[in-house]
Motif scaffolding. Structure first.
Motif, mmCIF file in Angstrom:
data_model
loop_
_atom_site.group_PDB
_atom_site.id
_atom_site.type_symbol
_atom_site.label_atom_id
_atom_site.label_comp_id
_atom_site.label_asym_id
_atom_site.label_seq_id
_atom_site.Cartn_x
_atom_site.Cartn_y
_atom_site.Cartn_z
ATOM 1 N N GLU A 23 0.822 -1.223 0.000
ATOM 2 C CA GLU A 23 0.000 0.000 0.000
ATOM 3 C C GLU A 23 0.854 1.271 0.000
ATOM 4 O O GLU A 23 0.371 2.334 -0.368
ATOM 5 C CB GLU A 23 -0.937 0.049 1.226
ATOM 6 C CG GLU A 23 -1.984 -1.044 1.265
ATOM 7 C CD GLU A 23 -1.449 -2.374 1.807
ATOM 8 O OE1 GLU A 23 -1.894 -3.412 1.298
ATOM 9 O OE2 GLU A 23 -0.580 -2.375 2.695
ATOM 10 N N MET A 24 2.102 1.144 0.433
ATOM 11 C CA MET A 24 2.983 2.312 0.503
ATOM 12 C C MET A 24 3.901 2.436 -0.722
ATOM 13 O O MET A 24 4.791 3.278 -0.757
ATOM 14 C CB MET A 24 3.826 2.253 1.784
ATOM 15 C CG MET A 24 2.998 2.384 3.054
ATOM 16 S SD MET A 24 2.080 3.938 3.169
ATOM 17 C CE MET A 24 3.364 5.026 3.780
ATOM 18 N N GLY B 282 3.158 13.215 0.894
ATOM 19 C CA GLY B 282 2.569 13.562 2.188
ATOM 20 C C GLY B 282 1.193 12.955 2.372
ATOM 21 O O GLY B 282 0.863 12.438 3.449
ATOM 22 N N GLU B 283 0.392 12.980 1.320
ATOM 23 C CA GLU B 283 -0.962 12.410 1.389
ATOM 24 C C GLU B 283 -0.916 10.904 1.667
ATOM 25 O O GLU B 283 -1.768 10.378 2.392
ATOM 26 C CB GLU B 283 -1.722 12.687 0.087
ATOM 27 C CG GLU B 283 -2.124 14.145 -0.051
ATOM 28 C CD GLU B 283 -2.513 14.547 -1.475
ATOM 29 O OE1 GLU B 283 -2.495 13.682 -2.382
ATOM 30 O OE2 GLU B 283 -2.821 15.736 -1.678
ATOM 31 N N GLN B 284 0.086 10.220 1.116
ATOM 32 C CA GLN B 284 0.214 8.775 1.358
ATOM 33 C C GLN B 284 0.582 8.515 2.819
ATOM 34 O O GLN B 284 0.085 7.566 3.435
ATOM 35 C CB GLN B 284 1.261 8.146 0.427
ATOM 36 C CG GLN B 284 1.032 8.373 -1.053
ATOM 37 C CD GLN B 284 -0.410 8.241 -1.472
ATOM 38 O OE1 GLN B 284 -1.050 7.228 -1.229
ATOM 39 N NE2 GLN B 284 -0.948 9.279 -2.084
ATOM 40 N N ALA C 108 -2.577 9.092 4.841
ATOM 41 C CA ALA C 108 -3.505 7.969 4.648
ATOM 42 C C ALA C 108 -3.072 6.731 5.439
ATOM 43 O O ALA C 108 -3.912 5.960 5.920
ATOM 44 C CB ALA C 108 -3.629 7.634 3.165
ATOM 45 N N ALA C 109 -1.773 6.560 5.610
ATOM 46 C CA ALA C 109 -1.245 5.393 6.331
ATOM 47 C C ALA C 109 -1.238 5.609 7.844
ATOM 48 O O ALA C 109 -0.837 4.721 8.596
ATOM 49 C CB ALA C 109 0.165 5.084 5.841
ATOM 50 N N GLY C 110 -1.652 6.795 8.276
ATOM 51 C CA GLY C 110 -1.686 7.073 9.710
ATOM 52 C C GLY C 110 -0.340 7.414 10.311
ATOM 53 O O GLY C 110 -0.167 7.393 11.526
#
Length: 145
Positions: free
Chosen positions: A7-8, A26-28, A31-33
Motif C-alpha cells: 500500500e505504501m 505527504g498524502e500517502q 492515509a497510512a496514519g
C-alpha cells in the motif's frame, strides 16, 4: 527497510512539478496514519529551505525538524515516476524518477534518510526501482538491502 507494505508503494505516477509530487507523498503518509495533515505543509517548507533532491534521480521529501510533532509513527512511501519530475529549475533540471516520502519518530528520521541514501548511492539500485513492474519487486529490493 522494515515495515514496507504494498500500500505504501505507488507505481507509474505522473506529476506536473515537485510541489505536486511532495504533496502526493505527504498524502500517502497521512492515509497510512503516519502523520497528521500539517506534516504536508512542513514537507513543502523543507523543500523551500533546502532541496530534498539527493542526486541519482531520487528525492526524499520529509518535514522540517519542527514538524516532528506531527509524526504519529515512522513510515516510508515509495513513488515511482517513470517520466520523471523536475526538482531543480528550468535552467538546471534535477530529474527525479523515484521518491521516498518519509516520516520518522525520534532518530528513525535520520536512520531512514541514511538507509535510502546509501542504497541509492548505487545507480543500478535506482534503475532497478525505477524499472520495477510491481510493488513486491520494489519491496524485495529494499528489504534485501
Amino acid at each position: 527497510m522494515e515495515h514496507l507494505t504494498t500500500e505504501m508503494v505507488h507505481l507509474n505516477q505522473t506529476f506536473k512539478n515537485k510541489e505536486e509530487a511532495i504533496r502526493y507523498c505527504g498524502e500517502q503518509l497521512v492515509a497510512a496514519g503516519c502523520v497528521s495533515e500539517d506534516y504536508i505543509e512542513a514537507m513543502l517548507e523543507r523543500e523551500a529551505l533546502l532541496s530534498v533532491y539527493m542526486g541519482n534521480f531520487i528525492a526524499i521529501p520529509h518535514g522540517t525538524d519542527e514538524a516532528k510533532k506531527y509524526v504519529k509513527k515512522s513510515g516510508v512511501c515509495i513513488v515511482q515516476v517513470p517520466d520523471g519530475v523536475n526538482f531543480g529549475t528550468e535552467e538546471e533540471e534535477k530529474i527525479v524518477t523515484v521518491l521516498f516520502g518519509i516520516a520518522g519518530v525520534g532518530e528513525d528520521h535520520l536512520s531512514l534518510i541514511q538507509q535510502i541514501a546509501l542504497y541509492c548511492s548505487d545507480i543500478d539500485n535506482v534503475i532497478h526501482l525505477a524499472d520495477a513492474l510491481n510493488q513486491t519487486e520494489i519491496i524485495d529490493c529494499l528489504v534485501a538491502a
